[in-house]
Write a protein that holds these residues in place. Structure first.
Motif, PDB file in Angstrom:
ATOM      1  N   CYS A 109       0.826  -1.214   0.000  1.00  0.00           N
ATOM      2  CA  CYS A 109       0.000   0.000   0.000  1.00  0.00           C
ATOM      3  C   CYS A 109       0.863   1.267   0.000  1.00  0.00           C
ATOM      4  CB  CYS A 109      -0.938  -0.005   1.202  1.00  0.00           C
ATOM      5  SG  CYS A 109      -2.017   1.445   1.213  1.00  0.00           S
ATOM      6  N   ILE A 110       0.528   2.149  -0.948  1.00  0.00           N
ATOM      7  CA  ILE A 110       1.265   3.397  -1.137  1.00  0.00           C
ATOM      8  C   ILE A 110       1.027   4.345   0.048  1.00  0.00           C
ATOM      9  CG2 ILE A 110       1.626   5.281  -2.792  1.00  0.00           C
ATOM     10  CD1 ILE A 110       1.877   2.518  -4.077  1.00  0.00           C
ATOM     11  N   MET A 111      -0.173   4.252   0.642  1.00  0.00           N
ATOM     12  CA  MET A 111      -0.569   5.201   1.687  1.00  0.00           C
ATOM     13  C   MET A 111       0.067   4.871   3.031  1.00  0.00           C
ATOM     14  SD  MET A 111      -2.590   7.079  -0.033  1.00  0.00           S
ATOM     15  CE  MET A 111      -3.373   6.946  -1.622  1.00  0.00           C
ATOM     16  N   CYS A 112       0.064   3.581   3.394  1.00  0.00           N
ATOM     17  CA  CYS A 112       0.480   3.229   4.767  1.00  0.00           C
ATOM     18  C   CYS A 112       1.747   2.381   4.793  1.00  0.00           C
ATOM     19  CB  CYS A 112      -0.662   2.481   5.467  1.00  0.00           C
ATOM     20  SG  CYS A 112      -1.047   0.896   4.675  1.00  0.00           S
ATOM     21  N   GLN A 113       2.362   2.177   3.642  1.00  0.00           N
ATOM     22  CA  GLN A 113       3.571   1.347   3.557  1.00  0.00           C
ATOM     23  C   GLN A 113       3.359  -0.024   4.208  1.00  0.00           C
ATOM     24  OE1 GLN A 113       5.601   2.887   1.571  1.00  0.00           O
ATOM     25  NE2 GLN A 113       4.568   4.843   1.834  1.00  0.00           N
ATOM     26  N   GLY A 114       2.183  -0.590   4.008  1.00  0.00           N
ATOM     27  CA  GLY A 114       1.950  -1.968   4.457  1.00  0.00           C
ATOM     28  C   GLY A 114       1.417  -2.110   5.862  1.00  0.00           C
ATOM     29  N   LYS A 115       1.237  -0.972   6.562  1.00  0.00           N
ATOM     30  CA  LYS A 115       0.769  -1.080   7.950  1.00  0.00           C
ATOM     31  C   LYS A 115      -0.730  -1.384   8.022  1.00  0.00           C
ATOM     32  CE  LYS A 115       3.777   2.542   9.749  1.00  0.00           C
ATOM     33  NZ  LYS A 115       4.078   2.970   8.412  1.00  0.00           N
ATOM     34  N   GLY A 116      -1.444  -1.015   6.994  1.00  0.00           N
ATOM     35  CA  GLY A 116      -2.901  -1.233   7.003  1.00  0.00           C
ATOM     36  C   GLY A 116      -3.631   0.087   7.205  1.00  0.00           C
ATOM     37  N   CYS A 117      -4.455   0.479   6.223  1.00  0.00           N
ATOM     38  CA  CYS A 117      -5.197   1.742   6.332  1.00  0.00           C
ATOM     39  C   CYS A 117      -6.513   1.601   5.574  1.00  0.00           C
ATOM     40  CB  CYS A 117      -4.359   2.897   5.773  1.00  0.00           C
ATOM     41  SG  CYS A 117      -4.075   2.759   3.999  1.00  0.00           S
ATOM     42  N   ARG A 118      -7.232   2.717   5.421  1.00  0.00           N
ATOM     43  CA  ARG A 118      -8.533   2.638   4.756  1.00  0.00           C
ATOM     44  C   ARG A 118      -8.398   2.292   3.282  1.00  0.00           C
ATOM     45  NH1 ARG A 118     -11.986   7.714   5.111  1.00  0.00           N
ATOM     46  NH2 ARG A 118     -12.564   6.929   3.067  1.00  0.00           N
ATOM     47  N   THR A 119      -7.377   2.894   2.626  1.00  0.00           N
ATOM     48  CA  THR A 119      -7.198   2.654   1.193  1.00  0.00           C
ATOM     49  C   THR A 119      -7.047   1.167   0.887  1.00  0.00           C
ATOM     50  OG1 THR A 119      -6.125   4.792   1.022  1.00  0.00           O
ATOM     51  CG2 THR A 119      -5.813   3.300  -0.830  1.00  0.00           C
ATOM     52  N   CYS A 120      -6.296   0.446   1.756  1.00  0.00           N
ATOM     53  CA  CYS A 120      -6.047  -0.978   1.479  1.00  0.00           C
ATOM     54  C   CYS A 120      -6.943  -1.866   2.351  1.00  0.00           C
ATOM     55  CB  CYS A 120      -4.575  -1.309   1.700  1.00  0.00           C
ATOM     56  SG  CYS A 120      -3.973  -0.948   3.355  1.00  0.00           S
ATOM     57  N   SER A 121      -7.996  -1.291   2.902  1.00  0.00           N
ATOM     58  CA  SER A 121      -8.922  -2.013   3.791  1.00  0.00           C
ATOM     59  C   SER A 121      -8.175  -2.799   4.868  1.00  0.00           C
ATOM     60  CB  SER A 121      -9.817  -2.977   3.001  1.00  0.00           C
ATOM     61  OG  SER A 121     -10.279  -2.380   1.834  1.00  0.00           O
ATOM     62  N   GLY A 122      -7.120  -2.198   5.369  1.00  0.00           N
ATOM     63  CA  GLY A 122      -6.406  -2.820   6.484  1.00  0.00           C
ATOM     64  C   GLY A 122      -5.457  -3.945   6.118  1.00  0.00           C
ATOM     65  N   THR A 123      -5.392  -4.294   4.817  1.00  0.00           N
ATOM     66  CA  THR A 123      -4.567  -5.447   4.450  1.00  0.00           C
ATOM     67  C   THR A 123      -3.098  -5.097   4.216  1.00  0.00           C
ATOM     68  OG1 THR A 123      -4.943  -5.121   2.088  1.00  0.00           O
ATOM     69  CG2 THR A 123      -6.524  -6.527   3.252  1.00  0.00           C
ATOM     70  N   GLY A 124      -2.809  -3.826   3.943  1.00  0.00           N
ATOM     71  CA  GLY A 124      -1.435  -3.442   3.632  1.00  0.00           C
ATOM     72  C   GLY A 124      -1.065  -3.650   2.164  1.00  0.00           C
ATOM     73  N   TRP A 125      -2.007  -4.224   1.384  1.00  0.00           N
ATOM     74  CA  TRP A 125      -1.715  -4.520  -0.023  1.00  0.00           C
ATOM     75  C   TRP A 125      -2.792  -3.941  -0.938  1.00  0.00           C
ATOM     76  CZ3 TRP A 125       2.870  -6.670  -1.229  1.00  0.00           C
ATOM     77  CH2 TRP A 125       3.545  -7.351  -0.215  1.00  0.00           C
ATOM     78  N   LEU A 126      -2.374  -3.594  -2.157  1.00  0.00           N
ATOM     79  CA  LEU A 126      -3.315  -3.090  -3.151  1.00  0.00           C
ATOM     80  C   LEU A 126      -3.195  -3.917  -4.424  1.00  0.00           C
ATOM     81  CD1 LEU A 126      -2.349   0.650  -2.725  1.00  0.00           C
ATOM     82  CD2 LEU A 126      -4.564  -0.326  -2.087  1.00  0.00           C
ATOM     83  N   GLU A 127      -4.343  -4.398  -4.901  1.00  0.00           N
ATOM     84  CA  GLU A 127      -4.310  -5.191  -6.123  1.00  0.00           C
ATOM     85  C   GLU A 127      -4.164  -4.261  -7.323  1.00  0.00           C
ATOM     86  OE1 GLU A 127      -7.895  -7.456  -6.941  1.00  0.00           O
ATOM     87  OE2 GLU A 127      -7.262  -7.285  -9.032  1.00  0.00           O
ATOM     88  N   VAL A 128      -3.209  -4.542  -8.195  1.00  0.00           N
ATOM     89  CA  VAL A 128      -3.032  -3.667  -9.359  1.00  0.00           C
ATOM     90  C   VAL A 128      -3.234  -4.348 -10.699  1.00  0.00           C
ATOM     91  CG1 VAL A 128      -1.609  -1.897  -8.266  1.00  0.00           C
ATOM     92  CG2 VAL A 128      -0.511  -3.909  -9.260  1.00  0.00           C
ATOM     93  N   LEU A 129      -3.083  -5.671 -10.782  1.00  0.00           N
ATOM     94  CA  LEU A 129      -3.314  -6.286 -12.096  1.00  0.00           C
ATOM     95  C   LEU A 129      -3.576  -7.779 -12.010  1.00  0.00           C
ATOM     96  CD1 LEU A 129      -0.343  -7.714 -13.101  1.00  0.00           C
ATOM     97  CD2 LEU A 129       0.206  -5.300 -13.314  1.00  0.00           C
ATOM     98  N   GLY A 130      -4.123  -8.308 -13.110  1.00  0.00           N
ATOM     99  CA  GLY A 130      -4.339  -9.738 -13.259  1.00  0.00           C
ATOM    100  C   GLY A 130      -3.402 -10.266 -14.328  1.00  0.00           C
ATOM    101  N   ALA A 131      -2.960 -11.514 -14.169  1.00  0.00           N
ATOM    102  CA  ALA A 131      -1.983 -12.046 -15.119  1.00  0.00           C
ATOM    103  C   ALA A 131      -1.972 -13.566 -15.068  1.00  0.00           C
ATOM    104  CB  ALA A 131      -0.589 -11.502 -14.801  1.00  0.00           C
ATOM    105  N   GLY A 132      -1.211 -14.162 -15.969  1.00  0.00           N
ATOM    106  CA  GLY A 132      -1.051 -15.609 -15.939  1.00  0.00           C
ATOM    107  C   GLY A 132      -0.428 -16.126 -17.213  1.00  0.00           C
ATOM    108  N   MET A 133      -0.208 -17.443 -17.248  1.00  0.00           N
ATOM    109  CA  MET A 133       0.332 -18.078 -18.450  1.00  0.00           C
ATOM    110  C   MET A 133      -0.835 -18.366 -19.392  1.00  0.00           C
ATOM    111  SD  MET A 133       3.427 -18.005 -17.594  1.00  0.00           S
ATOM    112  CE  MET A 133       4.184 -18.849 -18.976  1.00  0.00           C
ATOM    113  N   VAL A 134      -0.671 -18.023 -20.668  1.00  0.00           N
ATOM    114  CA  VAL A 134      -1.765 -18.185 -21.638  1.00  0.00           C
ATOM    115  C   VAL A 134      -2.239 -19.640 -21.628  1.00  0.00           C
ATOM    116  CG1 VAL A 134      -2.473 -17.924 -24.045  1.00  0.00           C
ATOM    117  CG2 VAL A 134      -0.802 -16.340 -23.058  1.00  0.00           C
ATOM    118  N   ASP A 135      -3.553 -19.803 -21.453  1.00  0.00           N
ATOM    119  CA  ASP A 135      -4.128 -21.146 -21.340  1.00  0.00           C
ATOM    120  C   ASP A 135      -3.928 -21.945 -22.634  1.00  0.00           C
ATOM    121  OD1 ASP A 135      -6.542 -22.343 -19.286  1.00  0.00           O
ATOM    122  OD2 ASP A 135      -6.366 -23.266 -21.285  1.00  0.00           O
TER     123      ASP A 135
END
Ligand code: PHE
Length: 344
Positions: free
Chosen positions: A268-294
């Motif tokens: 999380c950019i706001m709390c550096q992983g401590k947990g805040c409102r932006t990251c709903s307390g998790t400390g992480w922010l989802e930014v993309l989806g990815a994977g190996m082409v099926d």
């Protein structure tokens, strides 16, 4: 005839003496020297004279015309200089006046964020696909079928996807992933491309969701591409986009068109992983989806999965822009408030 000429000369000279302005000079020239002017009517009479007279009178007429031209020119120049000087005197610039405000156009933050992301991937060797391979008006075939999305998948529901009347199986694309299919149908591996564009979803609009937004799709297909390549490219992207190596987390996930699949979080950019409102307390922010082409996707477009493998990813431009610039409402991008737009 000679006296006649001399008289005209004298009266023209007197007129020039009396002239007051450039327009007076122009009038005098018209009166005496133009085609319908006084000299010309006399010159017309020359043809009735004897050869001897023709020569002397003709020479005199020419001489007089030249003299008058000269006088007119001189006068004209004097008036011109005078008028110019007056103009320069009167039209002086008032440097104490305040300047005129010229409103300056700005690049929309979605455009500038897109440009920034695109240029990062270009530096990593990706090229942007041509727009006809990435249409916003799609068919279910490209948006779902060829991406291995089953017919009963909830994303196909009219609750989630805009279906188009009048175009058989037509949809407004709900993701840029259809571009993967267009590219693979048109190009043999190695394929290393990105496809930026607008997507549409039938959402209830709130501070985090809008019914259209922007994605950037990536696809890399070649011999021997591994999940390690995927991690390497995306970690490098995050480092370059956020400006420093931020901790990332690859969470196992599911997309019908990639296997295995992952969702990528950044600390999380706001709390550096401590947990805040932006990251709903998790400390992480989802930014993309990815994977190996099926494998099913590769088979569908006729690329042999025994020879080739690849990875794909998709990211939301609004989300990445909001995280970087601490924007807390997605609607700000689209309601054209200049107070918001001028900050970029
Ligand atoms: N299309 C997916 C989405 O819109 C993102 C994605 C793209 C996931 C490519 C995997 C591979 O959520």
């Amino acid at each position: 005839m000679k006296t006649q000429l001399e008289n005209i000369y004298e009266s023209a000279k007197a007129d020039i003496e009396k002239a007051q302005s450039i327009s007076d000079i122009d009038e005098i020239r018209l009166k005496y020297l133009s085609r319908k002017g006084e000299f010309n009517s006399i010159k017309k009479g020359l043809k009735d004279l004897s050869d001897e007279d023709k020569r002397t009178i003709g020479a005199l007429a020419n001489q007089i015309t030249q003299d008058l031209e000269c006088l007119l020119k001189e006068k004209h120049e004097t008036f011109y200089q005078k008028e110019l000087n007056e103009k320069l005197q009167n039209d002086r610039i008032d440097i104490t006046l305040s300047g005129k405000y010229i409103p300056e156009g700005k690049v929309h933050p979605i455009t500038s964020t897109t440009n920034e992301i695109v240029s990062i991937f270009q530096n990593l060797g990706f090229s942007v696909i041509s727009p006809e391979l990435s249409p916003e008006v799609e068919t279910e075939y490209y948006n779902f079928d060829m991406l291995n999305v089953p017919h009963d998948h909830p994303a196909r529901d009219v609750q989630d996807t805009f279906y188009l009347k009048g175009i058989p199986n037509g949809v407004l694309r709900s993701q840029t992933s259809g571009a993967q299919i267009h590219v693979m149908e048109n190009q043999k591996p190695p394929i290393k491309v990105i496809a930026p564009g607008r997507v549409y979803r039938n959402e209830n609009i709130n501070s985090r969701k809008n019914n259209f937004f922007h994605q950037i799709e990536g696809l890399y297909v070649d011999k021997g591409i591994t999940f390690g390549d995927l991690k390497g490219v995306l970690n490098e992207f995050i480092r370059l986009y956020f400006g420093s190596a931020r901790p990332t987390r690859f969470r196992s996930s599911f997309f019908p068109f990639t296997e295995p699949s992952a969702e990528v979080d950044v600390q999380c950019i706001m709390c550096q992983g401590k947990g805040c409102r932006t990251c709903s307390g998790t400390g992480w922010l989802e930014v993309l989806g990815a994977g190996m082409v099926d494998v099913n996707v590769l088979n569908g477009v006729g690329i042999d999965p025994e020879i080739y493998s690849g990875f794909a990813f998709g990211m939301g431009v609004e989300r990445l822009s909001m995280l970087k610039y601490a924007i807390d409402d997605i609607r700000l991008f689209f309601n054209n408030d200049k107070r918001f737009l001028e900050q970029f």
